[in-house]
Design a protein around this motif. Sequence first.
Motif, PDB file in Angstrom:
ATOM      1  N   ARG A  80       0.822  -1.225   0.000  1.00  0.00           N
ATOM      2  CA  ARG A  80       0.000   0.000   0.000  1.00  0.00           C
ATOM      3  C   ARG A  80       0.848   1.264   0.000  1.00  0.00           C
ATOM      4  O   ARG A  80       1.997   1.246   0.396  1.00  0.00           O
ATOM      5  N   ASN A  81       0.231   2.372  -0.418  1.00  0.00           N
ATOM      6  CA  ASN A  81       0.850   3.705  -0.435  1.00  0.00           C
ATOM      7  C   ASN A  81       2.231   3.702  -1.100  1.00  0.00           C
ATOM      8  O   ASN A  81       3.210   4.186  -0.520  1.00  0.00           O
ATOM      9  N   ASP A 125       3.635   8.869  -3.256  1.00  0.00           N
ATOM     10  CA  ASP A 125       2.895   9.958  -2.596  1.00  0.00           C
ATOM     11  C   ASP A 125       1.626  10.228  -3.381  1.00  0.00           C
ATOM     12  O   ASP A 125       1.677  10.429  -4.605  1.00  0.00           O
ATOM     13  N   ALA A 182      -2.770   5.547  -3.179  1.00  0.00           N
ATOM     14  CA  ALA A 182      -3.068   4.664  -2.047  1.00  0.00           C
ATOM     15  C   ALA A 182      -2.779   3.197  -2.355  1.00  0.00           C
ATOM     16  O   ALA A 182      -2.368   2.437  -1.480  1.00  0.00           O
ATOM     17  N   ARG A 183      -3.024   2.805  -3.608  1.00  0.00           N
ATOM     18  CA  ARG A 183      -2.858   1.382  -3.947  1.00  0.00           C
ATOM     19  C   ARG A 183      -2.449   1.233  -5.403  1.00  0.00           C
ATOM     20  O   ARG A 183      -2.931   1.983  -6.261  1.00  0.00           O
ATOM     21  N   GLU A 214      -4.242   3.923  -7.821  1.00  0.00           N
ATOM     22  CA  GLU A 214      -5.464   4.603  -7.388  1.00  0.00           C
ATOM     23  C   GLU A 214      -5.052   5.712  -6.427  1.00  0.00           C
ATOM     24  O   GLU A 214      -4.471   5.463  -5.369  1.00  0.00           O
ATOM     25  N   GLN A 215      -5.313   6.954  -6.862  1.00  0.00           N
ATOM     26  CA  GLN A 215      -4.871   8.115  -6.094  1.00  0.00           C
ATOM     27  C   GLN A 215      -5.674   8.229  -4.796  1.00  0.00           C
ATOM     28  O   GLN A 215      -6.703   7.583  -4.628  1.00  0.00           O
ATOM     29  N   THR A 216      -5.219   9.123  -3.927  1.00  0.00           N
ATOM     30  CA  THR A 216      -5.901   9.287  -2.644  1.00  0.00           C
ATOM     31  C   THR A 216      -7.266   9.958  -2.819  1.00  0.00           C
ATOM     32  O   THR A 216      -8.054  10.007  -1.885  1.00  0.00           O
ATOM     33  N   PHE A 230      -9.342  -3.463  -0.717  1.00  0.00           N
ATOM     34  CA  PHE A 230     -10.340  -2.487  -1.142  1.00  0.00           C
ATOM     35  C   PHE A 230     -11.539  -3.189  -1.776  1.00  0.00           C
ATOM     36  O   PHE A 230     -12.690  -2.852  -1.520  1.00  0.00           O
ATOM     37  N   SER A 286      -5.814  -3.964  -4.421  1.00  0.00           N
ATOM     38  CA  SER A 286      -4.972  -3.308  -3.416  1.00  0.00           C
ATOM     39  C   SER A 286      -3.481  -3.575  -3.595  1.00  0.00           C
ATOM     40  O   SER A 286      -2.666  -2.776  -3.150  1.00  0.00           O
TER      41      SER A 286
END
Length: 341
Positions: A40-41, A44, A47-48, A68-70, A281, A309
């Motif tokens: 994960r993360n 910057d 998230a995944r 997949e952005q935050t 997710f 994820s």
Amino acid sequence: MSKVRIIGNDAADMPWQERPAENRTNLPLWRYKENPIIGRNPIDGVARIFNSAVIPYEGAYIGVFRGEQTNGISFIYLGRSKDGIHWDFEKDKIRFVDEDGNEFMPRYAYAPRLVKLEDTYYIIWCQDFYGAAIGMAKTKDFKTFTRIENPFLPFNRNAVLFPRKVNGKYLMLSRPSDSGHTPFGDIFLSESPDLMYWGRHRHVMGKGSEWWESLKIGGGAAPIETSEGWLLFYHGVSGTCNGYVYSIGGAILDIDNPSVVKYRCETFLMTPEEWYEERGFVPNVTFPCATIEDAASGRIAIYYGAADSYVGLAFTRIDEVVSYIKEHSVLTEEDTETGKR
Ligand code: BMA
């Protein structure tokens, strides 16, 4: 030396682990022990990373990754790796341009595939085209990514380009769909003289009667050319009372007429079992998007998204997976006909 030949390049230093002695099933795929290879993360603002595709490039590996952005929106990120396992990502998403060099970004982009065809690399993904549809871009240097015409009308997902022309035509598998979490879907084949105009559509295979793929199916990794035909790893979906379950299936398509299925495995080759496949997710997803194979030894590494994820790696050998698919093959008339009505 394998009995079944992979027709392709060698990749002697590809990621690899032998089948563990304590293997729990008779299935022909086994997982990399240190999965998931991307946690994960990873970047910057991302998230995944999952459902991603990689390819050998300049003595190492390069890949296009669904990040997949935050804010929850997916785009495609570029990654590089020396061993195909540990990846360094570029901080910013891939910036696509149009044929004139002006920035031309999709509104979102997910589940990319990456295929080398002649001297060019093609990225194929799902994006908004007034509804979910297929986007496409080409690059030769992984610095400039030029979008080319969207191949199909909405709604469509899971497009997979063949790595060479067949009978003088470019070929693509895709799954016509709706714009939501499509509760149906078969795999179709389309051909093109120029990667712009697509037609002569054929049905390849439908959702299966087996429960693990009874809701819908979709192309996975680019087909691998072998002496038995095109080996296709695809995803099959079961609609349970608690949501969709995505497993990995296997089929072998006729080498000259790939809308004809020669063998189709009635069992899945892999199904969510490990924590990183069952929990995330979107739980219970194993979603193959790419392979790296070594023609000389017959080894195959499969990159798959896990639970929307993570990225996982699984392995097999060409002889093992082809004999398993053949031994467990069940074909319907829809599979074996040319798919023209
Ligand atoms: C599909 C795609 C895949 C995803 C799957 C499960 O529609 O979005 O990228 O893995 O759903 O969420």
